[in-house]
Design an enzyme around this catalytic site. Structure first.
Site, mmCIF file in Angstrom:
data_model
loop_
_atom_site.group_PDB
_atom_site.id
_atom_site.type_symbol
_atom_site.label_atom_id
_atom_site.label_comp_id
_atom_site.label_asym_id
_atom_site.label_seq_id
_atom_site.Cartn_x
_atom_site.Cartn_y
_atom_site.Cartn_z
ATOM 1 N N TYR A 197 -9.052 51.256 13.537
ATOM 2 C CA TYR A 197 -8.037 51.524 14.562
ATOM 3 C C TYR A 197 -8.099 53.015 14.879
ATOM 4 C CZ TYR A 197 -3.267 51.729 16.602
ATOM 5 O OH TYR A 197 -2.176 51.919 17.412
ATOM 6 N N LYS A 253 -10.455 48.956 17.326
ATOM 7 C CA LYS A 253 -9.348 48.971 18.293
ATOM 8 C C LYS A 253 -9.312 50.381 18.876
ATOM 9 C CE LYS A 253 -4.343 48.819 18.797
ATOM 10 N NZ LYS A 253 -3.016 48.642 18.159
ATOM 11 N N ILE A 264 -6.129 43.922 21.138
ATOM 12 C CA ILE A 264 -5.019 43.987 20.186
ATOM 13 C C ILE A 264 -3.835 44.477 20.989
ATOM 14 C CG2 ILE A 264 -4.147 44.981 18.059
ATOM 15 C CD1 ILE A 264 -6.958 45.036 16.993
#
Length: 302
Positions: A142, A170, A211
């Protein structure tokens, strides 16, 4: 349950909703409401859920609450592969323990921030991801350089992927140019849309998942937008994107948790309050979110 096809070999792909955590008036977690919300999202065509992310206020949860949210999500989803728990923590050992808990619960992958207590260098980031990946579940990195102050630049992502520590990223930097550099440096690394307000741009640039934040409040419209964007059906996607963008951009703002929960309340879904230190929205911000949400609902974008 929805019959939406899901890539069980790569369960991090598709629309994975970063779920909010429904809280009662006394700020206790309402697990029944959470389970129903997970089922609602999957029935609406979402591919899965990401519990215990920043939108789920994981920093304010006790260890017991955090573990129970994962098991609740797996049970409600009906297929653990559809669940990607956030496993961020200050220490790599703790992130690994949360990853092991996710594996025991039956989750299909995990979402991991870099070390975020200080500005970690590349060697530290690589060691952190290697430690968590050793737990055995696929790890999605992330990249949120605004909040973590650690930027997972394309060259570093390529290193992490080459070392077998991550399967996807992400991407929340908002810099859509990175999509092309990531594809050049790490062609096997899956790019996942990390910010709602660059969805169309990253979908066109080759993203294979999202996401997502705002599907918590507007799941059907979000699914329609994502499917059209991924198919590069601009005739369908562009009008939807323009109509939803006044809401989608709240996903990239400081008040994103409160904004999305307010939109959920307006849409009749389990939004509710947030735990401190997050407080209520200012009257001006609340009015702006309310107006945008009501406009979207009036236009049938539920």
């Amino acid at each position: 349950m929805s019959n939406t096809p899901h890539d069980t070999a790569r369960p991090w792909r598709g629309i994975m909703v970063a779920t909010t955590t429904p809280l009662r008036a006394d700020l206790s977690v309402d697990y029944d409401a959470y389970a129903e919300h997970v089922r609602r999202l999957i029935d609406a065509g979402c591919d899965g859920v990401v519990p215990n992310g920043s939108l789920g206020e994981y920093q304010t949860l006790t260890a017991e609450e955090r573990a129970r949210i994962v098991t609740t999500a797996v049970e409600a989803a009906g297929d653990g592969a559809r669940v990607m728990p956030g496993v961020a923590a200050y220490g790599s050992a703790e992130s690994r323990r949360w990853t092991e808990q996710a594996a025991e619960a039956g989750a299909g992958s995990v979402l991991l921030l870099p070390p975020n207590a200080y500005r970690a260098d590349h060697a530290t980031v690589r060691a952190h991801y290697a430690e968590v990946a050793a737990a055995g579940l696929p790890v999605v990195a992330y990249n949120n350089p605004f909040d973590t102050k650690v930027d997972l630049v394309p060259a570093l992502l390529a290193q992490l992927h080459g070392e077998g520590s991550i399967v996807a990223v992400k991407e929340f930097s908002g810099d859509v140019r990175r999509a092309y550099e990531i594809a050049e440096l790490a062609p096997g690394l899956d790019l996942l849309i990390g910010a709602d307000d660059v969805l169309l741009e990253l979908a066109l640039a080759g993203a294979v998942g999202w996401i997502a934040g705002y599907p918590n409040a507007l799941p059907e419209a979000s699914v329609a937008l994502y499917r059209a964007a991924l198919a590069q059906d601009l005739e369908t996607a562009l009008p939807l994107y323009k109509a939803l963008h006044p809401l989608l951009r709240w996903d990239s703002r400081t008040e994103f948790v409160q904004a999305i929960k307010l939109s959920m309340d307006i849409a009749g879904l389990p939004g509710g309050p947030t735990r401190p230190p997050r407080g209520p929205l200012s009257p001006e911000t609340e009015a702006a979110v309310r107006a945008a949400t009501e406009k979207a609902l009036a236009e049938g974008l539920a």
